[in-house]
Scaffold this motif. Structure first.
Motif, mmCIF file in Angstrom:
data_model
loop_
_atom_site.group_PDB
_atom_site.id
_atom_site.type_symbol
_atom_site.label_atom_id
_atom_site.label_comp_id
_atom_site.label_asym_id
_atom_site.label_seq_id
_atom_site.Cartn_x
_atom_site.Cartn_y
_atom_site.Cartn_z
ATOM 1 N N TYR A 26 -12.212 15.502 -29.090
ATOM 2 C CA TYR A 26 -11.617 14.540 -29.802
ATOM 3 C C TYR A 26 -10.273 14.021 -29.440
ATOM 4 C CZ TYR A 26 -9.221 17.589 -32.979
ATOM 5 O OH TYR A 26 -8.382 18.288 -33.290
ATOM 6 N N ILE A 27 -9.693 14.783 -28.655
ATOM 7 C CA ILE A 27 -8.253 14.656 -28.174
ATOM 8 C C ILE A 27 -8.629 14.628 -26.684
ATOM 9 C CG2 ILE A 27 -6.009 15.467 -27.855
ATOM 10 C CD1 ILE A 27 -6.259 17.295 -30.317
ATOM 11 N N GLN A 62 -1.761 23.558 -30.152
ATOM 12 C CA GLN A 62 -2.373 23.042 -31.358
ATOM 13 C C GLN A 62 -1.943 23.638 -32.589
ATOM 14 O OE1 GLN A 62 -3.861 19.896 -31.113
ATOM 15 N NE2 GLN A 62 -3.022 19.849 -29.172
ATOM 16 N N SER A 63 -3.186 24.155 -33.368
ATOM 17 C CA SER A 63 -2.820 24.481 -34.817
ATOM 18 C C SER A 63 -2.035 25.698 -34.941
ATOM 19 C CB SER A 63 -4.366 24.680 -35.672
ATOM 20 O OG SER A 63 -4.644 23.034 -35.765
ATOM 21 N N LYS A 66 1.025 25.238 -36.438
ATOM 22 C CA LYS A 66 1.205 25.215 -37.909
ATOM 23 C C LYS A 66 1.896 26.485 -38.645
ATOM 24 C CE LYS A 66 -2.756 22.250 -38.576
ATOM 25 N NZ LYS A 66 -4.386 22.190 -38.592
ATOM 26 N N PHE A 94 -11.077 21.767 -40.572
ATOM 27 C CA PHE A 94 -9.547 21.841 -40.795
ATOM 28 C C PHE A 94 -9.279 20.345 -40.771
ATOM 29 C CE2 PHE A 94 -9.199 19.837 -36.529
ATOM 30 C CZ PHE A 94 -10.394 20.274 -35.860
ATOM 31 N N ASN A 113 -5.448 20.498 -41.614
ATOM 32 C CA ASN A 113 -4.266 19.386 -41.155
ATOM 33 C C ASN A 113 -3.501 18.917 -42.276
ATOM 34 O OD1 ASN A 113 -5.687 19.903 -38.781
ATOM 35 N ND2 ASN A 113 -6.285 17.811 -38.183
ATOM 36 N N GLU A 157 -3.197 12.407 -28.714
ATOM 37 C CA GLU A 157 -3.441 12.607 -30.152
ATOM 38 C C GLU A 157 -2.912 11.418 -31.160
ATOM 39 O OE1 GLU A 157 -3.307 16.363 -32.176
ATOM 40 O OE2 GLU A 157 -2.520 17.193 -30.570
ATOM 41 N N ASN A 164 -5.832 12.028 -39.366
ATOM 42 C CA ASN A 164 -4.720 12.754 -39.592
ATOM 43 C C ASN A 164 -3.933 11.726 -40.555
ATOM 44 O OD1 ASN A 164 -4.970 15.451 -38.706
ATOM 45 N ND2 ASN A 164 -4.574 14.624 -36.676
ATOM 46 N N TYR A 188 4.300 16.142 -35.959
ATOM 47 C CA TYR A 188 3.290 16.989 -36.046
ATOM 48 C C TYR A 188 2.561 17.215 -34.665
ATOM 49 C CZ TYR A 188 -1.583 18.235 -37.203
ATOM 50 O OH TYR A 188 -2.781 18.859 -37.063
ATOM 51 N N PHE A 189 2.344 15.960 -34.156
ATOM 52 C CA PHE A 189 1.601 15.731 -32.826
ATOM 53 C C PHE A 189 2.518 16.793 -31.743
ATOM 54 C CE2 PHE A 189 -0.593 11.800 -34.392
ATOM 55 C CZ PHE A 189 -1.719 12.566 -34.937
ATOM 56 N N CYS A 192 2.026 20.344 -32.185
ATOM 57 C CA CYS A 192 0.505 20.846 -31.490
ATOM 58 C C CYS A 192 0.550 20.745 -30.165
ATOM 59 C CB CYS A 192 -0.458 19.719 -32.065
ATOM 60 S SG CYS A 192 -0.751 19.754 -33.887
ATOM 61 N N GLY A 257 -6.398 27.755 -32.707
ATOM 62 C CA GLY A 257 -6.104 26.077 -32.345
ATOM 63 C C GLY A 257 -6.940 25.519 -31.567
HETATM 64 N N1 GLN Z 1 -3.522 18.534 -33.318
HETATM 65 C C1 GLN Z 1 -4.953 18.922 -33.887
HETATM 66 C C2 GLN Z 1 -5.505 17.976 -35.019
HETATM 67 O O1 GLN Z 1 -4.602 17.351 -35.563
HETATM 68 C C3 GLN Z 1 -4.872 20.293 -34.394
HETATM 69 C C4 GLN Z 1 -6.175 20.826 -34.937
HETATM 70 C C5 GLN Z 1 -6.593 22.055 -34.528
HETATM 71 O O2 GLN Z 1 -6.038 22.918 -33.715
HETATM 72 N N2 GLN Z 1 -7.152 22.908 -35.156
HETATM 73 O O3 GLN Z 1 -6.523 17.754 -35.313
#
Ligand code: GLN
Length: 308
Positions: A26-27, A62-63, A66, A94, A113, A157, A164, A188-189, A192, A257
């Motif tokens: 999805y990315i 990625q996550s 966070k 998420f 997220n 992203e 998001n 945020y991106f 990640c 992530g």
């Molecule tokens: N950057 C991703 C998002 O916003 C992070 C999601 C993840 O790693 N679970 O969807």
């Protein structure tokens, strides 16, 4: 058995799990990654680093980022942060939006997220150059100047930011979001999209096994109390709606992530990072979860065993 021989054994077995999951698509930029890779690194509380497989190959954290944004926000806001983001597991995906509407724009925890977006919003109210500050923090924590943000990933992203952005706008409608939505999404991106390898990640997260003090720089990152609290949240929410399964099978606080990385910590003993790009239906690395399960089995450690 030594740490090194255990990690070597796990890395040798990991290819069995290749082909059993799916690389995040999805990315779009993440879909380009070669799926058949596996790395593992472990850093002990006395500073010994062990590595096996592709432990030096960088990937999109990625996550996992966070945890770092939460850390920076806790340094600046302390307990006040918990008025805006909860501490309960969500039991939803998420990137889910449903709970946010029911619960008046207060996300369940800082690792879904929506929660991470509120945390970055809080951070942006206190720092003027959020991307630069984060990069400098990570470089200091990992003791590695060459860590960078992969601009192709963060741009990819941003171009696919719909969910998001929806979460951020929904929280704004409830009065729980104060900065410009687009600027927060950009920050945020970029977090990640930080590229790091397993060896760098175990160092960056050494404060989580060491009462809040970074092993590399010997500086206090969080207080001992805050560190316990972050570890508790990692146990209950670090792997989203598979956190129960991870606690049951692996038995340590962890953060995954969609780049395929998972960082785990046994307080007082070690931090570990595994990476393999293919994910299960919860967005967690298939070979990564297997590897951490093997590791705690082989070492006979779990935060629940009393032996750790
Ligand atoms: N950057 C991703 C998002 O916003 C992070 C999601 C993840 O790693 N679970 O969807």
């Amino acid at each position: 058995m030594s740490y090194q021989s255990i990690l070597d054994g796990i890395a040798a077995e990991a290819p069995k799990y290749f082909g059993k999951g799916k690389v995040a698509s999805y990315i779009p930029a993440l879909a380009q990654v070669n799926p058949d890779q596996f790395g593992i690194a472990l850093l002990t509380a006395d500073g010994e680093l062990y590595k096996a497989g592709d432990a030096d190959a960088r990937f999109s954290i990625q996550s996992i980022s966070k945890v770092l944004s939460l850390t920076l926000a806790l340094q600046r806001h302390g307990d006040r942060l918990w008025q805006r983001v909860g501490i309960e597991p969500s039991g939803t995906a998420f990137n889910s939006l449903v709970q946010l509407e029911y619960e008046n724009g207060k996300p369940r925890n800082p690792f879904i997220n929506a929660g991470a977006l509120v945390v970055v919003d809080a951070l942006m109210s206190r720092i003027s150059a959020p991307t630069h500050s984060m990069l400098e923090t990570v470089r200091r924590l990992a003791d590695e100047r060459s860590i960078l943000i992969d601009e192709t990933v963060s741009e990819s992203e941003y171009r696919h930011r719909e969910r998001n952005a929806a979460a951020a706008w929904l929280m704004k409608s409830f009065g729980n979001f104060f900065n410009d939505v687009d600027s927060v999404l950009r920050a945020y991106f970029s977090y990640c999209a930080i590229s790091m390898n397993c060896a760098e990640l175990v160092k960056a997260f050494s404060f989580l096994m060491n009462h809040g003090t970074c092993l590399q720089s010997n500086t206090e990152v969080l207080t001992p109390k805050q560190t316990q609290q972050v570890n508790a949240l990692l146990l209950t929410s670090g792997l989203y709606d598979a956190a129960g399964d991870f606690a049951f099978r692996v038995g340590m606080p962890g953060k995954s992530g969609v780049g395929g990385g998972i960082v785990g910590v046994i307080p007082g003993k070690f931090t570990v990072c595994v990476w393999s790009p293919e994910l299960n239906e919860f967005g967690n690395s298939v070979a990564g979860v297997f590897a951490l399960e093997r590791l705690t089995e082989a070492l006979d450690v779990s935060i629940f065993s009393g032996l750790a």
